[in-house]
Write a protein that holds these residues in place. Structure first.
Motif, short mmCIF file in Angstrom:
data_model
loop_
_atom_site.label_atom_id
_atom_site.label_comp_id
_atom_site.label_asym_id
_atom_site.label_seq_id
_atom_site.Cartn_x
_atom_site.Cartn_y
_atom_site.Cartn_z
N LEU A 39 9.08 79.73 9.87
CA LEU A 39 10.10 78.73 10.20
C LEU A 39 11.44 79.33 10.59
CD1 LEU A 39 9.40 76.20 7.29
CD2 LEU A 39 8.49 76.16 9.62
N ASP A 40 11.73 80.53 10.15
CA ASP A 40 13.02 81.16 10.39
C ASP A 40 12.91 82.17 11.52
OD1 ASP A 40 15.62 81.99 10.17
OD2 ASP A 40 15.33 83.20 8.38
N ALA A 41 13.48 81.83 12.68
CA ALA A 41 13.51 82.71 13.86
C ALA A 41 12.13 83.16 14.32
CB ALA A 41 14.39 83.92 13.60
N PRO A 42 11.17 82.24 14.48
CA PRO A 42 9.82 82.68 14.91
C PRO A 42 9.82 83.33 16.28
CG PRO A 42 10.02 80.29 15.04
CD PRO A 42 11.24 80.77 14.32
N GLY A 43 10.64 82.82 17.21
CA GLY A 43 10.68 83.41 18.54
C GLY A 43 11.17 84.84 18.53
N ALA A 44 12.18 85.12 17.69
CA ALA A 44 12.73 86.48 17.60
C ALA A 44 11.75 87.42 16.91
CB ALA A 44 14.06 86.45 16.86
N ILE A 45 11.07 86.93 15.87
CA ILE A 45 10.08 87.76 15.18
C ILE A 45 8.96 88.15 16.14
CG2 ILE A 45 8.33 87.79 13.35
CD1 ILE A 45 10.21 85.99 11.72
N GLY A 46 8.44 87.17 16.87
CA GLY A 46 7.38 87.47 17.83
C GLY A 46 7.86 88.39 18.94
N GLY A 50 18.47 83.91 18.30
CA GLY A 50 17.95 84.55 17.11
C GLY A 50 17.75 86.04 17.33
N LEU A 51 18.01 86.83 16.30
CA LEU A 51 17.81 88.28 16.35
C LEU A 51 16.93 88.69 15.18
CD1 LEU A 51 21.49 89.51 16.98
CD2 LEU A 51 19.74 89.00 18.69
N CYS A 52 16.02 89.61 15.43
CA CYS A 52 15.16 90.15 14.38
C CYS A 52 15.06 91.66 14.55
CB CYS A 52 13.77 89.53 14.43
SG CYS A 52 12.58 90.28 13.27
N LEU A 53 15.34 92.38 13.48
CA LEU A 53 15.13 93.83 13.45
C LEU A 53 13.84 94.08 12.69
CD1 LEU A 53 16.42 96.61 14.14
CD2 LEU A 53 17.37 96.58 11.82
N MET A 54 12.91 94.80 13.33
CA MET A 54 11.59 95.02 12.76
C MET A 54 11.34 96.52 12.60
SD MET A 54 7.94 93.46 14.10
CE MET A 54 8.39 91.81 13.59
N GLY A 55 10.73 96.89 11.49
CA GLY A 55 10.38 98.28 11.24
C GLY A 55 8.88 98.49 11.35
N PHE A 56 8.42 99.05 12.44
CA PHE A 56 7.01 99.35 12.68
C PHE A 56 6.10 98.21 12.23
CE2 PHE A 56 4.26 103.45 13.10
CZ PHE A 56 3.50 102.82 14.05
N GLY A 57 6.41 97.00 12.69
CA GLY A 57 5.53 95.86 12.44
C GLY A 57 5.88 95.04 11.23
N LEU A 99 12.51 93.18 9.03
CA LEU A 99 13.46 93.73 8.05
C LEU A 99 14.69 92.86 7.90
CD1 LEU A 99 13.35 97.48 9.18
CD2 LEU A 99 12.08 96.43 7.29
N GLU A 100 15.29 92.48 9.02
CA GLU A 100 16.54 91.72 8.99
C GLU A 100 16.51 90.67 10.10
OE1 GLU A 100 19.02 92.12 6.89
OE2 GLU A 100 18.67 94.11 6.00
N LYS A 101 17.12 89.51 9.82
CA LYS A 101 17.24 88.46 10.83
C LYS A 101 18.66 87.91 10.79
CE LYS A 101 13.85 85.91 9.19
NZ LYS A 101 13.20 86.75 8.19
N MET A 102 19.12 87.43 11.93
CA MET A 102 20.40 86.75 11.97
C MET A 102 20.42 85.86 13.20
SD MET A 102 23.22 89.61 13.22
CE MET A 102 24.53 88.41 13.10
N GLU A 103 21.41 85.00 13.25
CA GLU A 103 21.57 84.08 14.38
C GLU A 103 22.99 84.18 14.91
OE1 GLU A 103 21.59 79.42 14.24
OE2 GLU A 103 19.50 80.08 14.19
N VAL A 104 23.13 84.19 16.22
CA VAL A 104 24.45 84.13 16.84
C VAL A 104 24.50 82.87 17.69
CG1 VAL A 104 24.73 86.64 16.85
CG2 VAL A 104 23.72 85.52 18.84
N PRO A 105 25.67 82.28 17.86
CA PRO A 105 25.74 81.01 18.59
C PRO A 105 25.46 81.18 20.07
CG PRO A 105 27.94 81.79 18.02
CD PRO A 105 26.98 82.70 17.32
N GLN A 106 24.79 80.20 20.63
CA GLN A 106 24.61 80.11 22.07
C GLN A 106 25.53 78.99 22.53
OE1 GLN A 106 22.87 77.45 24.18
NE2 GLN A 106 24.04 78.66 25.65
N VAL A 107 26.67 79.36 23.08
CA VAL A 107 27.67 78.37 23.49
C VAL A 107 28.25 78.79 24.83
CG1 VAL A 107 28.31 77.64 21.16
CG2 VAL A 107 29.45 79.62 22.17
N GLY A 108 28.74 77.78 25.55
CA GLY A 108 29.38 78.08 26.83
C GLY A 108 28.37 78.39 27.92
N SER A 109 28.88 78.99 29.00
CA SER A 109 28.04 79.26 30.16
C SER A 109 28.29 80.64 30.74
CB SER A 109 28.29 78.20 31.24
OG SER A 109 29.66 78.17 31.61
#
Length: 383
Positions: free
Chosen positions: A365-372, A106-113, A116-126
């Motif tokens: 619910l949406d990308a909580p780990g990335a937001i934090g 998960g990715l989250c772009l935050m503006g001073f707290g 602003l934007e969130k997205m997800e990229v796949p975690q695949v392979g090694s």
């Protein structure tokens, strides 16, 4: 030399003092008050900060000159000169949050707290290098959406699923073995050209819940993170409690080898449901569905309820929180089923029961780990 992200903050974010820092202690206290109460009037800040009016005005003027604080006219009618309303300038800095989970990043772009934007990229392979390349490409995408540049980023929070090890390494679940036992912050920092702070993904999800979710209501709560594995985070006084080895909230440690397969870990649920005619099921499928009526779900709830109750009662005994939040990637329908099966050990003494925590479904619910994770650079430098 041990990696320190403060050494890599861009000069235009620094206040020009020695040692270099983004904000002084008084400035940080002030900025956090404004962040938590946007639109607060300057005259209302003297008492909570215990500053003279002269000192308060000087600090606010300096923050305004740096572009960190904006003034708006007050509409209050009171005796004396008008006192401006204060708010943070959301575009003064950006931060990034990255959460590495089994199956998704998960990715989250935050503006001073403010997210602003969130997205997800796949975690695949090694391949760690290819996943870091995908992260970098995702960041470029997020910045392009906002018309922003990399130099606008104050710092990056990286949240990883796994036990925290020395420095910035983690011991991750088997599908994330390529992220394990590597000093991650300097590696990612070099690739992105940005300062990087690291933490456990369950703890950053708890922080997101503390700031933007049901945890806003209380100072002390426990967050159970149902991901591929089973962990959590503790919030004490509104901030993460990490413990001596930075692993407070690793609830899987409650279970020995013989009980490990009966934890309420979603990776185990996926395996169970794949044997119940859903062979291609993923965590993403779980999260987007009401799974309460699926074949095999009630059976799984019955199986893991004892482990769930063991964890709940251990949290009550050791941490005594006001609230326990069920979150991570746990579908709300499953969270409600577990809450209904919760049994807190509370034997009456002299006919009186002790106070019990409230159980709640996570609101973020949406990308909580990335937001934090995106909040970490702010809490380490400004707020």
């Amino acid at each position: 030399m041990k990696y320190d992200p403060l050494d890599y903050i861009a000069p235009h974010f620094l206040r020009g003092s020695q040692p270099p820092r983004v904000a002084s202690r008084n400035e940080r206290d002030l900025l956090r008050l404004i962040w938590k109460s946007p639109g607060i009037e300057r005259s209302d800040l003297s008492e909570p900060l215990d500053l003279t009016q002269q000192s308060l005005h000087r600090i606010i003027a300096r923050l305004h000159d740096r572009g960190m604080v904006a003034f708006t006219s007050s509409d209050a009618r009171r005796p004396g000169p008008p006192s401006p309303k204060l708010s943070l300038c959301k575009d003064w800095c950006l931060t990034l949050g990255i959460s590495v989970n089994v199956g998704s990043i998960g990715l989250c772009l935050m503006g001073f707290g403010e997210p602003l934007e969130k997205m997800e990229v796949p975690q695949v392979g090694s391949s760690l290098s290819s996943e870091m390349d995908r992260i970098e490409a995702g960041i470029a995408n997020l910045l392009a959406r906002r018309g922003a540049k990399r130099q606008d980023i104050l710092g990056v929070g990286l949240a990883v699923s796994g036990h925290h090890m020395p420095d910035t390494a983690f011991n991750c679940p088997v599908p994330l073995a390529h992220w394990s036992l590597i000093d991650l912050a300097p590696l990612l920092g070099k690739q992105l050209g940005l300062p990087v702070w690291v933490d456990n993904v369950a703890r950053t999800a708890a922080l997101a819940e503390a700031i933007f979710g049901v945890g806003r209501e209380v100072a002390n709560f426990a967050y159970i993170s149902h991901l591929h594995g089973y962990g959590g985070g503790l919030i004490s006084g509104g901030m993460p409690f990490r413990g001596n080895f930075r692993n407070a909230g690793e609830f899987s440690v409650l279970f020995g080898h013989q009980d490990y397969g009966d934890r309420p870990a979603l990776g185990l649920l996926i395996e169970h449901l794949r044997m119940k005619s859903r062979p291609n099921l993923t965590l993403r499928d779980l999260k987007s569905e009401d799974v309460s009526t699926w074949d095999g779900v009630q059976e799984w709830i019955e199986r893991v309820a004892p482990a769930h109750n063991l964890a709940i009662n251990a949290i009550c005994a050791v941490f005594d929180p006001a609230l326990i939040v069920l979150g991570g990637e746990l579908p709300p329908s499953l969270a409600k089923m577990l809450i209904e099966r919760t049994e807190i050990n509370n034997l009456p003494r002299h006919g009186v029961l002790r106070d019990e925590p409230r159980l709640a479904v996570a609101e973020v619910l949406d990308a909580p780990g990335a937001i934090g994770a995106a909040l970490i650079p702010l809490f380490e430098t400004i707020l």
